[in-house]
Every structure is written in C-alpha cells, then in structure tokens.
Design a protein around this motif. Structure first.
Motif, PDB file in Angstrom:
ATOM      1  N   PHE A 137      -3.688 -13.620   6.367  1.00  0.00           N
ATOM      2  CA  PHE A 137      -4.241 -12.546   5.545  1.00  0.00           C
ATOM      3  C   PHE A 137      -3.418 -11.293   5.805  1.00  0.00           C
ATOM      4  N   TYR A 138      -2.964 -10.657   4.742  1.00  0.00           N
ATOM      5  CA  TYR A 138      -2.073  -9.523   4.949  1.00  0.00           C
ATOM      6  C   TYR A 138      -2.400  -8.355   4.026  1.00  0.00           C
ATOM      7  N   THR A 139      -2.106  -7.177   4.545  1.00  0.00           N
ATOM      8  CA  THR A 139      -2.115  -5.944   3.758  1.00  0.00           C
ATOM      9  C   THR A 139      -0.680  -5.428   3.783  1.00  0.00           C
ATOM     10  N   GLY A 168      -0.246 -17.513   2.496  1.00  0.00           N
ATOM     11  CA  GLY A 168      -0.376 -16.083   2.723  1.00  0.00           C
ATOM     12  C   GLY A 168      -1.210 -15.486   1.611  1.00  0.00           C
ATOM     13  N   GLU A 169      -2.269 -14.782   1.973  1.00  0.00           N
ATOM     14  CA  GLU A 169      -3.179 -14.218   0.977  1.00  0.00           C
ATOM     15  C   GLU A 169      -3.359 -12.718   1.210  1.00  0.00           C
ATOM     16  N   PRO A 170      -3.142 -11.901   0.182  1.00  0.00           N
ATOM     17  CA  PRO A 170      -3.386 -10.461   0.332  1.00  0.00           C
ATOM     18  C   PRO A 170      -4.871 -10.199   0.534  1.00  0.00           C
ATOM     19  N   ALA A 171      -5.187  -9.223   1.361  1.00  0.00           N
ATOM     20  CA  ALA A 171      -6.589  -8.917   1.649  1.00  0.00           C
ATOM     21  C   ALA A 171      -6.699  -7.503   2.184  1.00  0.00           C
ATOM     22  N   GLU A 172      -7.854  -6.906   1.968  1.00  0.00           N
ATOM     23  CA  GLU A 172      -8.170  -5.655   2.652  1.00  0.00           C
ATOM     24  C   GLU A 172      -8.673  -6.036   4.032  1.00  0.00           C
ATOM     25  N   LEU A 173      -7.797  -5.990   5.000  1.00  0.00           N
ATOM     26  CA  LEU A 173      -8.119  -6.495   6.327  1.00  0.00           C
ATOM     27  C   LEU A 173      -9.304  -5.758   6.928  1.00  0.00           C
ATOM     28  N   SER A 174     -10.107  -6.502   7.659  1.00  0.00           N
ATOM     29  CA  SER A 174     -11.334  -5.948   8.237  1.00  0.00           C
ATOM     30  C   SER A 174     -11.570  -6.558   9.610  1.00  0.00           C
ATOM     31  N   LEU A 175     -12.643  -6.116  10.250  1.00  0.00           N
ATOM     32  CA  LEU A 175     -13.007  -6.656  11.552  1.00  0.00           C
ATOM     33  C   LEU A 175     -13.283  -8.154  11.462  1.00  0.00           C
ATOM     34  N   GLU A 176     -13.793  -8.631  10.316  1.00  0.00           N
ATOM     35  CA  GLU A 176     -14.089 -10.054  10.158  1.00  0.00           C
ATOM     36  C   GLU A 176     -12.829 -10.899  10.246  1.00  0.00           C
ATOM     37  N   HIS A 177     -11.738 -10.425   9.665  1.00  0.00           N
ATOM     38  CA  HIS A 177     -10.478 -11.158   9.751  1.00  0.00           C
ATOM     39  C   HIS A 177     -10.007 -11.243  11.205  1.00  0.00           C
ATOM     40  N   LEU A 178     -10.170 -10.171  11.930  1.00  0.00           N
ATOM     41  CA  LEU A 178      -9.736 -10.149  13.327  1.00  0.00           C
ATOM     42  C   LEU A 178     -10.613 -11.068  14.178  1.00  0.00           C
ATOM     43  N   ALA A 199       1.842   5.917   3.806  1.00  0.00           N
ATOM     44  CA  ALA A 199       2.675   6.989   4.352  1.00  0.00           C
ATOM     45  C   ALA A 199       4.085   6.514   4.698  1.00  0.00           C
ATOM     46  N   GLY A 200       4.343   5.216   4.568  1.00  0.00           N
ATOM     47  CA  GLY A 200       5.668   4.688   4.833  1.00  0.00           C
ATOM     48  C   GLY A 200       5.948   4.351   6.285  1.00  0.00           C
ATOM     49  N   HIS A 201       4.927   4.362   7.133  1.00  0.00           N
ATOM     50  CA  HIS A 201       5.121   4.032   8.549  1.00  0.00           C
ATOM     51  C   HIS A 201       5.020   2.533   8.807  1.00  0.00           C
ATOM     52  N   LEU A 202       4.582   1.790   7.811  1.00  0.00           N
ATOM     53  CA  LEU A 202       4.359   0.356   7.969  1.00  0.00           C
ATOM     54  C   LEU A 202       4.552  -0.304   6.610  1.00  0.00           C
ATOM     55  N   ASP A 203       5.175  -1.487   6.609  1.00  0.00           N
ATOM     56  CA  ASP A 203       5.318  -2.248   5.370  1.00  0.00           C
ATOM     57  C   ASP A 203       4.229  -3.301   5.224  1.00  0.00           C
ATOM     58  N   ALA A 204       3.853  -3.923   6.345  1.00  0.00           N
ATOM     59  CA  ALA A 204       2.872  -5.005   6.245  1.00  0.00           C
ATOM     60  C   ALA A 204       2.262  -5.316   7.600  1.00  0.00           C
ATOM     61  N   LEU A 205       0.996  -5.712   7.569  1.00  0.00           N
ATOM     62  CA  LEU A 205       0.298  -6.260   8.729  1.00  0.00           C
ATOM     63  C   LEU A 205      -0.299  -7.587   8.300  1.00  0.00           C
ATOM     64  N   ALA A 206      -0.061  -8.640   9.081  1.00  0.00           N
ATOM     65  CA  ALA A 206      -0.613  -9.962   8.779  1.00  0.00           C
ATOM     66  C   ALA A 206      -1.388 -10.487   9.975  1.00  0.00           C
ATOM     67  N   ILE A 207      -2.564 -11.039   9.709  1.00  0.00           N
ATOM     68  CA  ILE A 207      -3.428 -11.641  10.722  1.00  0.00           C
ATOM     69  C   ILE A 207      -3.693 -13.080  10.311  1.00  0.00           C
ATOM     70  N   SER A 208      -3.418 -14.023  11.193  1.00  0.00           N
ATOM     71  CA  SER A 208      -3.555 -15.442  10.861  1.00  0.00           C
ATOM     72  C   SER A 208      -4.872 -16.011  11.369  1.00  0.00           C
TER      73      SER A 208
END
Length: 407
Positions: free
Chosen positions: A167-169, A184-194, A146-155
C-alpha cells in the motif's frame, strides 16, 4: 575518516528499504542515526522513496512523517526505541498472560464450543496506542506535496488473496502494479495499514483492510525490493537485521524445542525473502552489465545499484545477555517453549522489546554504519561505490555452502 560538510544533493531516485525484524529493527534506528550524523544538521530526508515491512514499516513511517527534517525524524524514532518496554508492544502482565493462556486452554478442551479460538497469542493494543500518539499520517501527504518525499510504501499480506500487497502514498505518476502473488495499491495510509504490516502470524491479530484481513508484510514477500523499484528507485539502501558474516554456532544433536522452531520460522519469515531478492537482483545486474539495458514485453531491465548494511555480529547472541530484563511472565512463557536455552536466542531476539537490548542494537547499528560512512555518503549522493556489500554477502553464503558440501 573525512566527511564533507556540504555534500552534493542526494540522488533523486534512491530508496530506503527497511525489512521486518521485530525488536531487531532497533538496529535500523542506529544505522539511520549514523546517516543523520553524516549529513548536515538541517538536512531533509535524503531518500525520496521509503518502503518498509513489519517493524521496518514503523521506522519507514517515522522517516516519512518528518521528511522535511531527517534528523528530527530519526531523533523521535530513536527516543521511542531507546525507551521501549515489552508492555508498550503487547500485554505481558500476569493477568493478561493468564487470561490468554486460559482462553487457549478452554478453546482447545471444548473444541471451540465454550470459547472461540483466540485471534492471537498476544494482545498488541499497547502498540496501537503508542503508534497512534507518534504518527500523524496526514503529514505523509504534506511531505509529498512539499517535495520532501516521493513515496511511502507499507507491505502487508492478504490472508484470503494470498498476495503481498504494498500500500503506497506517492506523488502523481506512480502507477499501481500487479504481479504473481504481489501487487501495489495506492492508498491513504493510516494506522490500520501499519498495524496490518506488523501483525506477525500467531503472535498478533490480523487487521481488516477493506474486505480482507491482512497480516505481517513479510509473509508472501518474495521480492522485498519490488515496491521501491516500481515506485521509481534506481538505487536501494537496504538495512537488514540478520548477520551473515559467519555461520551460527554448532548446537548439540538434540531435538529442537518449540521455541527454537518458532524462532527459526520468524528468522525465515523476516530475512529469507531479502536474501533471495538480493541474489536475484545481483544476477540481473551482472546480466545488464554484460548486455546493456534489456526490454521484454514492455518491461525494461536496468541496473539497480544496492548498498546493504547488516549487523556485524549475531543479534541472537546479544539477546541472550538481556534475558533478565524481560517481564517474569514472558520469561516463564519462553522457558515453557524451550526458548531460554542456547538455541532459543532467535525467538528472544525478535520479541525482546526492552530498552537494554534495543539500546545495544542501536549502538551496534550506529557503529557499523559509521565504519562505512564514506561509502554511505557516496552512495546517497549518486557516486560510484566500489563494493555495495551485496556481492560480498552472496560470496560468503556460497562459500559456506561449498564447505558444507565438501564436508
């Protein structure tokens, strides 16, 4: 202080960087609440790029999930932190603590024959259950589309590869990266990453992602600003959790307890990488200011503006005032570790997921940020800010080192 009711559109390449800090991350929530109040009521997320580590990753995910309504995102996050109890993060009841203690005892006495070594000191299943009810990770991709966010990354940090992995989307065009001990690795972020990002070593169990176990993202993260910059940020708003305005109070010359040592280790884990990267980036900015943008082997060096928000007082001192709010079993453990004395405040400040403590930190973060409200708004909107705070922080640290050397 005069605040514009209709500020300009936020800078398109600004990133919000939220380092780890355990329970201290409540300070970040207060700072975010202040930013939300400085902006118009129905503003979307002003930070196109959001990165987080450990507890900071939890706060970053909350912003990304509701990127279309920044105030709603912050409100949901504040509601959780204002009502936190230790039992929502890890099991601290008598039966669970006794079971954990006996497991460690029999494993040590039998050399691992009767029972295998425990995976961690605490069982953080309650935190997993809490986050599962709070976050719809599919909403992160919707925010990006929707254009409200460009990227989210979780280390998180890999125990086998010994790498810090972000890991980033992200929107199309954000390429993965690989450097020494970090990637930096693209991923479908999930609860496991968090859960991997918040898996503090020894305290919480590691998490299996793919074919490798991962732990707290602050481990091996020597360059916490790197993910945001790789994802396209030209400006970084950083909310730290350690006060650097004054040196710690002197302690009597006695051998530190295990609790003091462990608190020292957590403090180094969560904050030392931040200040090292802050110093490095400040030096690079000074170089670019003098010589202009530089290119070397295809890598372009450009100025990265920073605004750093830090607590105005020592959060360890605040934690000591809330000892009695902790569950009795946890107080017994901390007393056994020697963490309830004057030098044990650091450890308590990272583990005190109690509403009385987190509310005071939220209030402090709000007050500190409001005091710099004009600078914060100007920075978000891409305007020049006379002092981002970064140079002043480094100057104070250097001044203290010089005074110690003279002494």
């Amino acid at each position: 202080m005069t605040v514009e009711t209709q500020p300009p559109a936020p800078h398109p390449n600004i990133a919000l960087v939220l380092p780890g800090g355990g329970a201290r991350a409540a300070y970040q929530v207060g700072a975010l609440r202040a930013i939300a109040d400085l902006l118009p009521a129905r503003s979307a997320n002003p930070f196109p790029i959001v990165t987080g580590t450990s507890a900071g990753a939890v706060n970053a995910t909350a912003i990304a999930v509701h990127a279309d309504r920044f105030r709603v995102a912050v409100g949901n996050l504040e509601r959780v932190w204002r009502n936190f109890h230790v039992n929502q993060v890890f099991r601290a009841d008598t039966a669970s603590m006794l079971r954990s203690g006996l497991h460690w005892l029999f494993a040590m006495l039998s050399g691992g024959w009767l029972l295998p070594p425990p995976r961690s000191l605490f069982d953080n299943t309650p935190l997993r259950e809490l986050l599962e009810t709070q976050f719809d990770f599919a909403a992160v991709r919707k925010s990006i589309d929707a254009g409200h966010l460009d990227a989210l990354a979780i280390s998180a940090a890999g125990y086998i590869s010994a790498r810090s992995v972000s890991f980033y989307t992200a929107k199309a065009g954000c390429e993965p990266w690989s450097r020494m001990r970090r990637a930096g690795e693209p991923a479908e972020l999930s609860l496991e990453h968090l859960m991997a990002s918040v898996a503090v070593p020894f305290l919480f169990p590691p998490v299996l992602l793919g074919e490798e176990y991962y732990g707290d993202g602050a481990m091996r993260e020597a360059n916490p600003f790197s993910p945001a910059i790789h994802l396209g940020a030209h400006r970084l708003l950083v909310i730290g959790t350690r006060n650097e305005a004054r040196p710690p109070s002197p302690l009597p010359p006695q051998s530190p307890t295990f609790g003091q040592i462990f608190g020292y280790m957590l403090d180094a884990l969560f904050s030392d990488g931040l200040y090292s990267d802050l110093e490095r980036l400040t030096q690079l900015n000074q170089l670019v200011d003098q010589a202009g943008p530089l290119s070397d082997a295809g890598v372009q060096l450009k100025r990265i503006d920073m605004l750093v928000l830090l607590p105005s007082c020592d959060l360890s001192d605040i934690a000591r005032h809330h000892i009695t709010s902790l569950p009795r079993t946890l107080r017994v453990l901390l007393r056994t570790m020697g963490a309830l004395n004057r030098g044990g405040g650091q450890l308590m400040s990272y583990l005190m997921f109690q509403d009385t403590y987190t509310r005071e930190l939220i209030a402090l973060g709000y007050q500190d940020t409001m005091k710099r409200g004009d600078d914060v708004l100007a920075f978000i909107n891409g305007q020049n800010v006379a002092s981002t705070g970064a140079t002043g922080i480094l100057r104070r640290i250097g001044s203290r080192k010089e005074k110690r050397a003279e002494a």
